[in-house]
Motif scaffolding. Sequence first.
Motif, PDB file in Angstrom:
ATOM      1  N   THR A  13       0.643  -1.210   0.162  1.00 43.09           N
ATOM      2  CA  THR A  13      -0.132  -0.015  -0.025  1.00 43.09           C
ATOM      3  C   THR A  13       0.786   1.192   0.026  1.00 43.09           C
ATOM      4  N   GLN A  14       0.617   2.207  -0.967  1.00 39.40           N
ATOM      5  CA  GLN A  14       1.400   3.561  -0.931  1.00 39.40           C
ATOM      6  C   GLN A  14       0.561   4.519  -0.430  1.00 39.40           C
ATOM      7  N   GLY A  25      -0.456  12.813  -6.859  1.00 39.00           N
ATOM      8  CA  GLY A  25      -1.373  11.918  -6.184  1.00 39.00           C
ATOM      9  C   GLY A  25      -2.459  11.405  -6.975  1.00 39.00           C
ATOM     10  N   GLN A  28      -1.931   9.462 -10.184  1.00 38.44           N
ATOM     11  CA  GLN A  28      -1.807   8.104  -9.869  1.00 38.44           C
ATOM     12  C   GLN A  28      -2.962   7.621  -9.267  1.00 38.44           C
ATOM     13  N   GLY A  29      -3.912   8.123  -8.823  1.00 38.38           N
ATOM     14  CA  GLY A  29      -4.994   7.689  -8.416  1.00 38.38           C
ATOM     15  C   GLY A  29      -6.186   7.376  -9.426  1.00 38.38           C
ATOM     16  N   VAL A  39      -8.879   3.099  -4.659  1.00 39.94           N
ATOM     17  CA  VAL A  39      -7.931   4.120  -4.128  1.00 39.94           C
ATOM     18  C   VAL A  39      -8.888   4.771  -2.836  1.00 39.94           C
ATOM     19  N   LEU A 178      -3.562   2.232  -3.162  1.00 42.01           N
ATOM     20  CA  LEU A 178      -3.050   3.586  -2.732  1.00 42.01           C
ATOM     21  C   LEU A 178      -4.037   4.323  -1.713  1.00 42.01           C
TER      22      LEU A 178
END
Length: 359
Positions: A13-14, A25, A28-29, A39, A178
Motif C-alpha cells: 500500500t502506497q 497523487g 496516480q489515483g 483508491v 493507494l
Amino acid sequence: MRQKQEEIQTYDTQVINTVRQEEAGTIQGAKLIQAGELVAFPTETVYGLGANGLNGDAVAKIFEAKGRPADNPLIEHISKKSDVRQLWSRMPKQAQILMDTFWPGPLTLIAPKSDIVPDEVTAGLDTVAVRLPQNKTARALIAKSGVPIAAPSANRSGRPSPTTAQHVMDDMCGRIPLILDGGPCKYGVESTVLSLVGEPTILRPGAITREMLAAVIGEVHVSNSILNPMKNGEVAASPGMKYQHYAPNAEVVVILGTPEEAAKRINALYREAEAEGKSVEIAATKQTKQYYRDKRNTVLGDRNEPETLCANLFAALREMDTRAELILAEGIPAEDEGLAYMNRLLRAAGFRVIDASKE
Ligand code: AMP
Ligand code: MG
C-alpha cells in the motif's frame, strides 16, 4: 505492486500526501481507478474507498477489501453537478434546488437509477445515492478518472469510519494499492443521506441537518431507524442501518441526562468498573471535564457545538479503544448536528443506554 497470495490479492500500500503533491497523487489515483483498482481518498466527511462507479467488477473489490455485506449499497461520487443526469433515470422535483444549495458538500441524494449504474453499486436496488464532495482532492481525483467513483467509507466493515489516512492504513494496509493523504477530515461523520423517492426522508443524519433541508424544500421526514435499533423483520429504508456500525472493540455505554446528572452517574459507573479490574475511559465534553479530574477521560468537544463532537468522535473511539475495555460516553440532545452525533454514538454502543435523569 500486485502479488497473488492464495486467493486474496495483496498490495504494497502506497501513501501519497496530497497536501504537498495533489497533482501527482490524483494522477496516480486516476490511473488506478481507470485500471479497475481501489483508491482511498479524503473527503470533507470521512475517507472514502473508491472504484470506477461504472465497472461492476471494480466495485466488487470494495466489498471484498472491506468485508462489507453485499446488500449494503454504495454512494456514487461525481465532480460536477451535470454528471448526476447520467446516473439517475429522472430528476426528482426537489433535486435541483438541493443541489444548487448544498453541493458541493456533505449531502447525498437518492433517486431512481439509470441503466449505466451497475447492480454492485446499488446492491440490486433500483435507486442510486449520489454526492458531489467539497474536498478538492476528491473532486480532482474524480475529474481525472473521467468516471463517477463509487465509494463507501474506507474502514473495515463494522469499524469506526476513518477520519485520517492513518486510520485507513490501520484497516486497509495490504488490501488496497493507494491511499491519498489529505489530512484530517473537516466534518468527521458521513454525509447526510436524503431519499427523494417519495416524501423526502433522511436515512442517515449528517452535517446538513433536517432544519437546513426543511428551510429549502419544506417538510423533511426522518427515518425511524436513526435513533432506534431495527426490530426483527423490519425492512431497512437504508440497508446500512441494519448493521452494527462504527463499533470499537471496547464496550461503549451512552449516559443520557443533564451534564451534572450524566457526570454523577458516569463517575459511579467508572468506580464500579474499576473495582472489577476493567480499564475504563470517559468520552467527556468541555462542560463536564471538571467532574472527571481524577479519571481517565478524553474531551471530544463542546456540548453546545455538536459539530465539534462529530469531528472528533471516530478518531477518539479508535484512540480510546487502544487502552480501554469500557468507554462511558455522555449523550447530548439529538437536535441539529446532535442528531448525527447521537446516531453514530448509539450505534457504536450497540444501543446500550443509561438514562441518568431517571433515578
Ligand atoms: P457508507 O458511506 O460507507 O456509510 O455507505 C453508504 C450509505 O448510504 C449506507 O448507509 C447505505 O445503506 C446508504 N445507501 C446507499 N445507496 C442507497 C440507496 N439506494 N438506498 C438507500 N440507502 C442507500
Ligand atoms: Mg461506512
